[in-house]
Design a protein around this motif. Structure first.
Motif, PDB file in Angstrom:
ATOM      1  N   TYR A 254      44.263  43.953  77.727  1.00 51.73           N
ATOM      2  CA  TYR A 254      43.983  45.257  78.348  1.00 51.73           C
ATOM      3  C   TYR A 254      42.571  45.670  77.972  1.00 51.73           C
ATOM      4  N   PHE A 255      41.796  46.100  78.974  1.00 54.58           N
ATOM      5  CA  PHE A 255      40.430  46.554  78.756  1.00 54.58           C
ATOM      6  C   PHE A 255      40.278  47.951  79.353  1.00 54.58           C
ATOM      7  N   VAL A 256      39.587  48.830  78.652  1.00 56.24           N
ATOM      8  CA  VAL A 256      39.343  50.174  79.169  1.00 56.24           C
ATOM      9  C   VAL A 256      37.870  50.511  78.945  1.00 56.24           C
ATOM     10  N   PHE A 257      37.284  51.249  79.893  1.00 58.19           N
ATOM     11  CA  PHE A 257      35.848  51.457  79.951  1.00 58.19           C
ATOM     12  C   PHE A 257      35.522  52.941  80.078  1.00 58.19           C
ATOM     13  N   PRO A 258      34.233  53.295  79.980  1.00 61.06           N
ATOM     14  CA  PRO A 258      33.838  54.676  80.282  1.00 61.06           C
ATOM     15  C   PRO A 258      33.881  54.908  81.791  1.00 61.06           C
ATOM     16  N   MET A 259      33.767  56.187  82.192  1.00 61.49           N
ATOM     17  CA  MET A 259      33.568  56.491  83.603  1.00 61.49           C
ATOM     18  C   MET A 259      32.279  55.807  84.076  1.00 61.49           C
ATOM     19  N   ASP A 260      32.289  55.339  85.296  1.00 62.68           N
ATOM     20  CA  ASP A 260      31.140  54.610  85.817  1.00 62.68           C
ATOM     21  C   ASP A 260      29.829  55.382  85.677  1.00 62.68           C
ATOM     22  N   ASP A 261      29.847  56.688  86.008  1.00 58.86           N
ATOM     23  CA  ASP A 261      28.607  57.455  86.068  1.00 58.86           C
ATOM     24  C   ASP A 261      28.418  58.408  84.892  1.00 58.86           C
ATOM     25  N   GLY A 262      29.290  58.325  83.907  1.00 63.33           N
ATOM     26  CA  GLY A 262      29.119  59.146  82.718  1.00 63.33           C
ATOM     27  C   GLY A 262      28.024  58.588  81.823  1.00 63.33           C
ATOM     28  N   VAL A 263      27.091  59.430  81.405  1.00 62.97           N
ATOM     29  CA  VAL A 263      25.940  58.979  80.625  1.00 62.97           C
ATOM     30  C   VAL A 263      26.322  58.825  79.155  1.00 62.97           C
ATOM     31  N   ILE A 264      26.010  57.665  78.596  1.00 62.47           N
ATOM     32  CA  ILE A 264      26.250  57.388  77.181  1.00 62.47           C
ATOM     33  C   ILE A 264      24.983  57.732  76.407  1.00 62.47           C
ATOM     34  N   GLN A 265      25.115  58.672  75.481  1.00 62.09           N
ATOM     35  CA  GLN A 265      23.987  59.142  74.685  1.00 62.09           C
ATOM     36  C   GLN A 265      24.038  58.478  73.321  1.00 62.09           C
TER      37      GLN A 265
END
Length: 338
Positions: A275-286
């Motif tokens: 199982y893999f889970v990711f951030p929202m596509d367009d959410g900016v990682i600071q």
């Protein structure tokens, strides 16, 4: 096809004799109890290892067993049947590559770089759209939906604790980990006939926030720590949780995206459910160590690097001062689409 023997193994896996002699160490993997989450221990493990065993996770053993059994039956079908049955998302069949693009297209690899595996790529949030009268497929879908709910619960709970440990803004929680991105990949690492062990998946890091592995008793997973490979021994009713590249970026490199690989063995197929889970596509990682970026930007860059250099470059591309990346011979990195 009358009179023709239909094999359940993809063509290039039917006569394999490549060998690999690894350096192995005993299993030292730390263990985390989900019911009694020790915050200090979890922080230490994420910082020093980036991977741990998870016990008391609450997933019914019967669910895992039924899902494993159903997957084994499906993988035992002739290749032609698997290709016809699983030909597009939310379930797509692939072999020779450890990942698909988000649209369900396999990464192109040359014959010498194919990995000793086949798999099913499952977009969990699209499973309800899968319709049909096939009772086997319907049963499989229901098992995957139930399993995906457990995975999302575990990932969210672990991630929320990690967020607090890192002192991250709670308002970023939904952006930094989005259950709607959850995917399951079911792998069968096909056995080798003549060698003791060969590469089923070469060394890589995952592009995910978190990855959660449920494997059978065959073994073959190894993690890299302190300049050596450590063999991970399968233990019944435990899961393996590892941090991915996105978690490393979010933590300003305080936590590790662990490097790992898989070896396959003579005479034994290996089954795993990942199982893999990711951030929202367009959410900016600071992150102070990296330029602001979105997961969509990261994924696109990885795909471009695969085409240009033959391997995944990953987080180095987003450092404030990016090191020079040299092109290499095409040896696609299995973490490319993770």
């Amino acid at each position: 096809m009358s009179g023709t023997h239909l094999s359940p193994y993809p063509p290039l896996f039917r006569h394999s004799d490549d060998s690999l002699q690894p350096t192995l160490d005993s299993d030292l993997l730390p263990q985390i109890d989900f019911h009694l989450l020790d915050l200090d221990k979890l922080t230490e493990v994420c910082r020093d290892w980036g991977v741990f065993r998870l016990v008391n996770h609450g997933i019914p053993a019967d669910l895992s067993n039924r899902l494993q059994d159903q997957a084994k039956k499906l993988f035992s079908l002739p290749v032609e049947s698997k290709q016809a049955l699983f030909n597009s998302p939310p379930m797509a069949y692939f072999w020779g590559t450890p990942a698909l693009t988000p649209s369900g297209v396999a990464i192109t690899q040359s014959a010498q770089n194919l990995y000793q595996l086949e798999g099913l790529f499952v977009l969990l949030n699209q499973l309800p759209q899968l319709q049909g009268d096939d009772p086997t497929l319907r049963s499989f879908r229901l098992l995957l939906e139930e399993y995906g709910q457990h995975m999302a619960r575990l990932a969210r709970s672990i991630f929320n604790v990690v967020m607090r440990n890192l002192g991250l803004d709670p308002s970023l929680s939904e952006t930094y980990l989005s259950e709607s991105t959850g995917v399951v990949r079911l792998y069968r690492y096909t056995h080798c006939r003549d060698a003791n062990q060969i590469s089923g998946m070469e060394a890589h890091t995952d592009s995910s926030v978190l990855s959660i592995l449920n494997e059978d008793e065959v073994g073959g997973l190894e993690v890299y720590k302190d300049d050596r490979w450590i063999q991970v021994r399968p233990i019944t009713n435990t899961l393996i949780v590892n941090l991915g590249d996105m978690m490393q970026a979010m933590s300003n490199d305080e936590y590790k995206s662990v490097k790992h690989r898989v070896l396959v063995k003579k005479g034994e197929d290996r089954m795993s459910i990942c199982y893999f889970v990711f951030p929202m596509d367009d959410g900016v990682i600071q992150s102070t160590n990296y330029r602001p970026f979105t997961y969509k930007m990261f994924r696109t860059q990885v795909q471009e690097d695969i085409k240009a250099t033959g391997s995944k470059v990953g987080l180095q591309r987003f450092m404030h001062t990016e090191p020079q990346i040299r092109s290499s011979a095409p040896t696609p990195n299995p973490g490319a689409q993770r």
